[in-house]
Design a protein around this motif. Sequence first.
Motif, short mmCIF file in Angstrom:
data_model
loop_
_atom_site.label_atom_id
_atom_site.label_comp_id
_atom_site.label_asym_id
_atom_site.label_seq_id
_atom_site.Cartn_x
_atom_site.Cartn_y
_atom_site.Cartn_z
N SER A 144 -6.75 15.78 0.11
CA SER A 144 -7.12 14.88 1.19
C SER A 144 -6.56 15.37 2.52
CB SER A 144 -6.61 13.46 0.91
OG SER A 144 -5.20 13.43 1.04
N LEU A 145 -7.13 14.87 3.61
CA LEU A 145 -6.59 15.23 4.92
C LEU A 145 -5.14 14.79 5.07
CD1 LEU A 145 -9.60 14.40 7.28
CD2 LEU A 145 -8.57 16.66 6.92
N ALA A 146 -4.82 13.61 4.52
CA ALA A 146 -3.44 13.14 4.60
C ALA A 146 -2.50 14.06 3.83
CB ALA A 146 -3.34 11.71 4.05
N GLU A 147 -2.92 14.51 2.64
CA GLU A 147 -2.09 15.45 1.87
C GLU A 147 -1.95 16.76 2.62
OE1 GLU A 147 -2.93 14.24 -2.78
OE2 GLU A 147 -4.49 15.31 -1.67
N ALA A 148 -3.05 17.23 3.22
CA ALA A 148 -3.01 18.50 3.94
C ALA A 148 -2.07 18.44 5.13
CB ALA A 148 -4.41 18.90 4.39
N ARG A 149 -1.95 17.27 5.74
CA ARG A 149 -1.07 17.13 6.91
C ARG A 149 0.41 17.10 6.53
NH1 ARG A 149 -3.13 16.48 11.65
NH2 ARG A 149 -5.30 15.83 11.87
N GLY A 150 0.72 16.74 5.31
CA GLY A 150 2.11 16.53 4.92
C GLY A 150 3.06 17.65 5.29
N PRO A 151 2.77 18.91 4.94
CA PRO A 151 3.71 20.00 5.25
C PRO A 151 3.47 20.67 6.60
CG PRO A 151 2.49 20.37 3.18
CD PRO A 151 1.75 19.34 3.97
N MET A 152 2.66 20.06 7.47
CA MET A 152 2.29 20.72 8.72
C MET A 152 3.53 21.09 9.52
SD MET A 152 -0.59 21.74 9.84
CE MET A 152 -1.82 20.62 9.20
N GLY A 153 3.48 22.27 10.11
CA GLY A 153 4.60 22.82 10.84
C GLY A 153 5.21 24.01 10.13
N LEU A 154 5.03 24.06 8.79
CA LEU A 154 5.48 25.23 8.04
C LEU A 154 4.54 26.41 8.30
CD1 LEU A 154 6.25 23.62 4.55
CD2 LEU A 154 7.83 23.99 6.47
N SER A 155 4.98 27.62 7.98
CA SER A 155 4.06 28.74 8.00
C SER A 155 2.94 28.45 7.01
CB SER A 155 4.77 30.04 7.61
OG SER A 155 5.10 30.04 6.23
N LYS A 156 1.78 29.05 7.22
CA LYS A 156 0.63 28.67 6.42
C LYS A 156 0.80 29.02 4.94
CE LYS A 156 -0.89 27.01 10.12
NZ LYS A 156 -0.39 25.65 10.39
N ARG A 157 1.43 30.13 4.63
CA ARG A 157 1.68 30.45 3.21
C ARG A 157 2.63 29.43 2.59
NH1 ARG A 157 0.73 35.20 0.56
NH2 ARG A 157 0.48 36.31 2.53
N ASP A 158 3.69 29.07 3.30
CA ASP A 158 4.61 28.05 2.79
C ASP A 158 3.93 26.69 2.68
OD1 ASP A 158 6.67 29.85 2.52
OD2 ASP A 158 7.64 29.32 4.43
N HIS A 159 3.01 26.44 3.60
CA HIS A 159 2.24 25.20 3.55
C HIS A 159 1.44 25.13 2.25
CE1 HIS A 159 0.04 22.08 6.19
NE2 HIS A 159 -0.41 21.92 4.95
N ILE A 160 0.77 26.22 1.91
CA ILE A 160 0.00 26.28 0.67
C ILE A 160 0.92 26.11 -0.54
CG2 ILE A 160 -1.36 27.82 -0.82
CD1 ILE A 160 -2.56 28.94 1.85
N ARG A 161 2.04 26.78 -0.52
CA ARG A 161 3.01 26.67 -1.62
C ARG A 161 3.46 25.22 -1.79
NH1 ARG A 161 6.02 30.28 -0.09
NH2 ARG A 161 5.59 31.92 -1.60
#
Length: 285
Positions: free
Chosen positions: A56-73
């Motif tokens: 979901s968009l809300a789940e995708a926003r949760g780690p925002m601010g991390l590098s994109k690879r860390d965000h995916i992790r």
Amino acid sequence: MNARFSTPSAPPSGNPASQALQAVIFDWAGTLVDFGSLAPTQIFVDAFATFGITVSLAEARGPMGLSKRDHIRTLLAEPAIQVQWQQRFGNASTEADIDAIYERFMPMQIDKVGHYSRPIPGAVDTLGWLRGQGLKIGSCSGYPQPVMDVLLPLARKEGIAPDHVVAGDALAAGGRPGPYMALANVLALSISDVGACIKVDDTTPGISEGRNAGMWCVGLTLSGNEVGLTQQALAALPESAVSTLRDTAASRLLQAGAHYVIDSVAALPDVVADIGRRLAAGERP
């Protein structure tokens, strides 16, 4: 001034009164450009969808601010998302799976980032005002360098051109919430005191980055990831709903360590002036 404050720090011993502000270091999406921080969020949803995983968009926003690879992790570590992965592929996700999603994500992000490169209202004027005060302007982003290579020339045409930029994949030490990207700006801009810097960000990892680097931190509520709405969607809401969104975002950013929270960078000059007075009075971040 429409700003909220965290508890002021105590003045240190010695003679800090000679300190003066030297630099402001900005995040990008949701801070200088891309009102609502929409570009990265939707692409995470789309990239996971190509693997048959619903985020979901809300789940995708949760780690925002991390590098994109860390965000995916971080997203893959979420129990609900990990259950989907195991049901679809029959085993827990691995580093190779993170790499595969990242490789799918990157061209999608590069293709779309230009659609979200417009400056946030007030950003161009604020940068001009800061330069008029003799301050240096740094920046860092969770975006990797190939994405920044697309974004930077587009933003520059619109008047957004910091003195230095650090991409999310630029440093071997890593990214947020560590202090490394903020400190790389300190080195590149020849700043003599981290306490004479302000970090401006719309995400909690970005605020943690600034605090870990020893800087003053300003969190942005309405323009960024914590609210995640376009200007048009935000303007269509009743003021009571906007106030609730603002309060929720402010609470999260203050809990992350922000010294101030404001709606957007348009309100930053008053905060900069106040921090200057606090530094002159002997306060430290």
